[in-house]
Design a protein around this motif. Structure first.
Motif, PDB file in Angstrom:
ATOM      1  N   THR A   1     -11.800  -9.893  21.928  1.00  0.00           N
ATOM      2  CA  THR A   1     -10.338  -9.954  21.961  1.00  0.00           C
ATOM      3  C   THR A   1      -9.729  -9.395  20.676  1.00  0.00           C
ATOM      4  OG1 THR A   1     -10.425 -11.940  23.315  1.00  0.00           O
ATOM      5  CG2 THR A   1      -8.497 -11.738  21.985  1.00  0.00           C
ATOM      6  N   LEU A   2     -10.296  -9.813  19.823  1.00  0.00           N
ATOM      7  CA  LEU A   2      -9.963  -9.210  18.276  1.00  0.00           C
ATOM      8  C   LEU A   2      -9.747  -7.721  18.327  1.00  0.00           C
ATOM      9  CD1 LEU A   2     -11.490 -11.771  15.823  1.00  0.00           C
ATOM     10  CD2 LEU A   2      -9.000 -11.762  16.766  1.00  0.00           C
ATOM     11  N   CYS A   3     -10.940  -7.133  18.760  1.00  0.00           N
ATOM     12  CA  CYS A   3     -10.937  -5.653  18.831  1.00  0.00           C
ATOM     13  C   CYS A   3      -9.694  -4.992  19.304  1.00  0.00           C
ATOM     14  CB  CYS A   3     -12.092  -5.199  19.438  1.00  0.00           C
ATOM     15  SG  CYS A   3     -13.703  -5.144  18.820  1.00  0.00           S
ATOM     16  N   ARG A   4      -9.099  -5.665  20.548  1.00  0.00           N
ATOM     17  CA  ARG A   4      -7.887  -4.963  21.128  1.00  0.00           C
ATOM     18  C   ARG A   4      -6.746  -4.719  20.032  1.00  0.00           C
ATOM     19  NH1 ARG A   4      -9.221  -8.821  25.485  1.00  0.00           N
ATOM     20  NH2 ARG A   4      -7.144  -9.927  25.043  1.00  0.00           N
ATOM     21  N   ALA A   5      -6.590  -5.775  18.914  1.00  0.00           N
ATOM     22  CA  ALA A   5      -5.669  -5.563  17.816  1.00  0.00           C
ATOM     23  C   ALA A   5      -5.746  -4.413  16.902  1.00  0.00           C
ATOM     24  CB  ALA A   5      -5.571  -6.848  16.954  1.00  0.00           C
ATOM     25  N   PHE A   6      -6.995  -3.762  16.877  1.00  0.00           N
ATOM     26  CA  PHE A   6      -7.150  -2.751  16.021  1.00  0.00           C
ATOM     27  C   PHE A   6      -7.426  -1.369  16.760  1.00  0.00           C
ATOM     28  CE2 PHE A   6      -8.452  -6.454  13.978  1.00  0.00           C
ATOM     29  CZ  PHE A   6      -7.845  -6.376  12.852  1.00  0.00           C
ATOM     30  N   ALA A   7      -7.358  -1.144  18.100  1.00  0.00           N
ATOM     31  CA  ALA A   7      -7.579  -0.006  18.875  1.00  0.00           C
ATOM     32  C   ALA A   7      -6.797  -0.134  20.167  1.00  0.00           C
ATOM     33  CB  ALA A   7      -8.984   0.547  18.998  1.00  0.00           C
ATOM     34  N   VAL A   8      -6.450   0.962  20.832  1.00  0.00           N
ATOM     35  CA  VAL A   8      -6.010   1.165  22.008  1.00  0.00           C
ATOM     36  C   VAL A   8      -7.007   0.796  22.976  1.00  0.00           C
ATOM     37  CG1 VAL A   8      -3.909   2.285  21.457  1.00  0.00           C
ATOM     38  CG2 VAL A   8      -6.099   3.536  22.062  1.00  0.00           C
ATOM     39  N   PRO A   9      -6.823   0.339  24.232  1.00  0.00           N
ATOM     40  CA  PRO A   9      -7.884   0.064  24.994  1.00  0.00           C
ATOM     41  C   PRO A   9      -8.990   1.079  25.142  1.00  0.00           C
ATOM     42  CG  PRO A   9      -5.916  -0.925  26.042  1.00  0.00           C
ATOM     43  CD  PRO A   9      -5.556   0.152  25.021  1.00  0.00           C
ATOM     44  N   GLU A  10      -8.821   2.193  25.383  1.00  0.00           N
ATOM     45  CA  GLU A  10      -9.830   3.260  25.597  1.00  0.00           C
ATOM     46  C   GLU A  10     -10.738   3.821  24.480  1.00  0.00           C
ATOM     47  OE1 GLU A  10      -5.656   5.309  25.245  1.00  0.00           O
ATOM     48  OE2 GLU A  10      -6.563   3.599  26.389  1.00  0.00           O
ATOM     49  N   GLU A  11     -10.260   3.166  23.479  1.00  0.00           N
ATOM     50  CA  GLU A  11     -11.089   3.460  22.139  1.00  0.00           C
ATOM     51  C   GLU A  11     -11.567   2.273  21.469  1.00  0.00           C
ATOM     52  OE1 GLU A  11      -8.182   4.915  19.491  1.00  0.00           O
ATOM     53  OE2 GLU A  11      -7.526   6.885  20.708  1.00  0.00           O
ATOM     54  N   ARG A  12     -12.644   2.669  20.598  1.00  0.00           N
ATOM     55  CA  ARG A  12     -13.174   1.411  19.874  1.00  0.00           C
ATOM     56  C   ARG A  12     -12.311   1.226  18.604  1.00  0.00           C
ATOM     57  NH1 ARG A  12     -19.807   2.166  19.434  1.00  0.00           N
ATOM     58  NH2 ARG A  12     -20.155   2.209  21.443  1.00  0.00           N
ATOM     59  N   ALA A  13     -12.390   0.002  18.215  1.00  0.00           N
ATOM     60  CA  ALA A  13     -11.720  -0.404  17.229  1.00  0.00           C
ATOM     61  C   ALA A  13     -11.764   0.650  16.012  1.00  0.00           C
ATOM     62  CB  ALA A  13     -12.172  -1.678  16.483  1.00  0.00           C
ATOM     63  N   LYS A  14     -10.897   1.089  15.431  1.00  0.00           N
ATOM     64  CA  LYS A  14     -10.874   2.262  14.418  1.00  0.00           C
ATOM     65  C   LYS A  14     -10.919   1.585  13.224  1.00  0.00           C
ATOM     66  CE  LYS A  14      -7.286   5.047  16.914  1.00  0.00           C
ATOM     67  NZ  LYS A  14      -6.080   5.587  16.924  1.00  0.00           N
ATOM     68  N   GLY A  15     -12.004   2.130  12.290  1.00  0.00           N
ATOM     69  CA  GLY A  15     -12.354   1.175  11.228  1.00  0.00           C
ATOM     70  C   GLY A  15     -12.893  -0.251  11.363  1.00  0.00           C
ATOM     71  N   ALA A  16     -13.869  -0.276  10.317  1.00  0.00           N
ATOM     72  CA  ALA A  16     -14.742  -1.654  10.513  1.00  0.00           C
ATOM     73  C   ALA A  16     -13.667  -2.704  10.315  1.00  0.00           C
ATOM     74  CB  ALA A  16     -15.588  -1.757   9.226  1.00  0.00           C
ATOM     75  N   PHE A  17     -13.866  -3.948  11.194  1.00  0.00           N
ATOM     76  CA  PHE A  17     -12.988  -5.259  10.563  1.00  0.00           C
ATOM     77  C   PHE A  17     -14.269  -6.322  10.588  1.00  0.00           C
ATOM     78  CE2 PHE A  17     -12.695  -5.701  15.283  1.00  0.00           C
ATOM     79  CZ  PHE A  17     -12.803  -7.165  15.395  1.00  0.00           C
ATOM     80  N   LEU A  18     -14.014  -7.206   9.890  1.00  0.00           N
ATOM     81  CA  LEU A  18     -14.951  -8.455   9.640  1.00  0.00           C
ATOM     82  C   LEU A  18     -13.967  -9.778   9.813  1.00  0.00           C
ATOM     83  CD1 LEU A  18     -16.726  -7.463   6.658  1.00  0.00           C
ATOM     84  CD2 LEU A  18     -17.805  -7.301   8.824  1.00  0.00           C
ATOM     85  N   TRP A  19     -14.492 -10.709  10.403  1.00  0.00           N
ATOM     86  CA  TRP A  19     -13.845 -11.958  10.910  1.00  0.00           C
ATOM     87  C   TRP A  19     -14.575 -13.217  10.461  1.00  0.00           C
ATOM     88  CZ3 TRP A  19     -14.742 -15.482  14.797  1.00  0.00           C
ATOM     89  CH2 TRP A  19     -15.667 -14.828  15.697  1.00  0.00           C
ATOM     90  N   ARG A  20     -14.122 -14.456  10.577  1.00  0.00           N
ATOM     91  CA  ARG A  20     -14.766 -15.533  10.379  1.00  0.00           C
ATOM     92  C   ARG A  20     -13.689 -16.790  10.846  1.00  0.00           C
ATOM     93  NH1 ARG A  20     -15.444 -15.583   4.866  1.00  0.00           N
ATOM     94  NH2 ARG A  20     -13.790 -16.930   4.411  1.00  0.00           N
ATOM     95  N   LEU A  21     -14.414 -17.470  11.462  1.00  0.00           N
ATOM     96  CA  LEU A  21     -13.611 -18.809  11.919  1.00  0.00           C
ATOM     97  C   LEU A  21     -13.910 -19.883  10.784  1.00  0.00           C
ATOM     98  CD1 LEU A  21     -12.287 -20.556  13.929  1.00  0.00           C
ATOM     99  CD2 LEU A  21     -14.612 -21.080  15.092  1.00  0.00           C
TER     100      LEU A  21
END
Length: 211
Positions: A28-48
């Motif tokens: 779900t979070l990946c969608r905030a960093f890329a349009v649907p047909e692409e992978r997330a642009k650039g690395a992102f890390l997350w933590r609950l």
């Protein structure tokens, strides 16, 4: 690097689903960093985070190389309130002028493990967990001290294309560290530590502390 803080609304069924499955949360979070047909642009890390807001809503911390577009998540009511504006925390911490010997408080949720016969095995013993973190520190340019280990849990998630459940053991490390190699340490902050980054593991968060 940008630091994002968001709260999820427990009234949203998609948010509850993602909280129960970290692999789906990552998707779900990946969608905030890329349009649907692409992978997330650039690395992102997350933590609950183990802490919640005063209403009991879960908090997530995210670090990314590019700004998030939260509208791309496309789920009404997913967030509790509006996500905070991102913080340029690498600049705020003046990491471009980082020197050896500087000290920070840190938090890290990670998968302390060893590989045996090609399989990763989680380390359940406290001394083994601290030894694992110490080895990672040597590898990544820092030395640990005064570490607390808590919130041990087995994470379980499912890829959409597979019915097989993925499991990772995780613990939360809170403590103090001293920078030994500034260049290695900067790279570590950007790339994370250990396995399971799609499960919300590996993000090393730091705040300055007095000597």
């Amino acid at each position: 690097m940008l630091l994002h803080r968001i709260h999820l609304d427990l009234r949203c069924k998609e948010a509850r689903r993602d909280l129960a499955d970290p692999y789906q949360m990552h998707s779900t979070l990946c969608r905030a960093f890329a349009v649907p047909e692409e992978r997330a642009k650039g690395a992102f890390l997350w933590r609950l985070e183990p802490e919640t807001d005063r209403h009991g809503n879960p908090k997530l911390i995210l670090q990314s190389s590019n700004a998030a577009d939260w509208a791309r998540i496309g789920v009404q009511g997913y967030f509790y309130g509006s996500p905070d504006a991102p913080l340029e925390h690498f600049s705020k911490l003046k990491l471009d002028r980082l020197k050896g010997g500087e000290r920070f408080r840190f938090r890290l949720r990670a998968n302390p493990c060893v590989t045996r016969s090609g399989k990763r095995i989680g380390l359940l013993n406290l001394d083994q967990q601290l030894a694992w973190l110490s080895r990672k520190g040597v590898l990544h340019g820092f030395d640990i001290g005064g570490v607390n280990v808590s919130d041990e849990r087995m994470l379980s998630g499912n890829r959409r294309e597979s019915t097989q459940s993925l499991k990772l053991f995780s613990v939360l490390f809170d403590g103090f560290l001293k920078v030994d190699d500034p260049e290695k340490f900067r790279l570590t902050l950007a790339s994370g530590i250990g396995h399971g980054k799609a499960f919300g593991l590996g993000l090393l968060s730091i705040v300055p502390t007095r000597r």
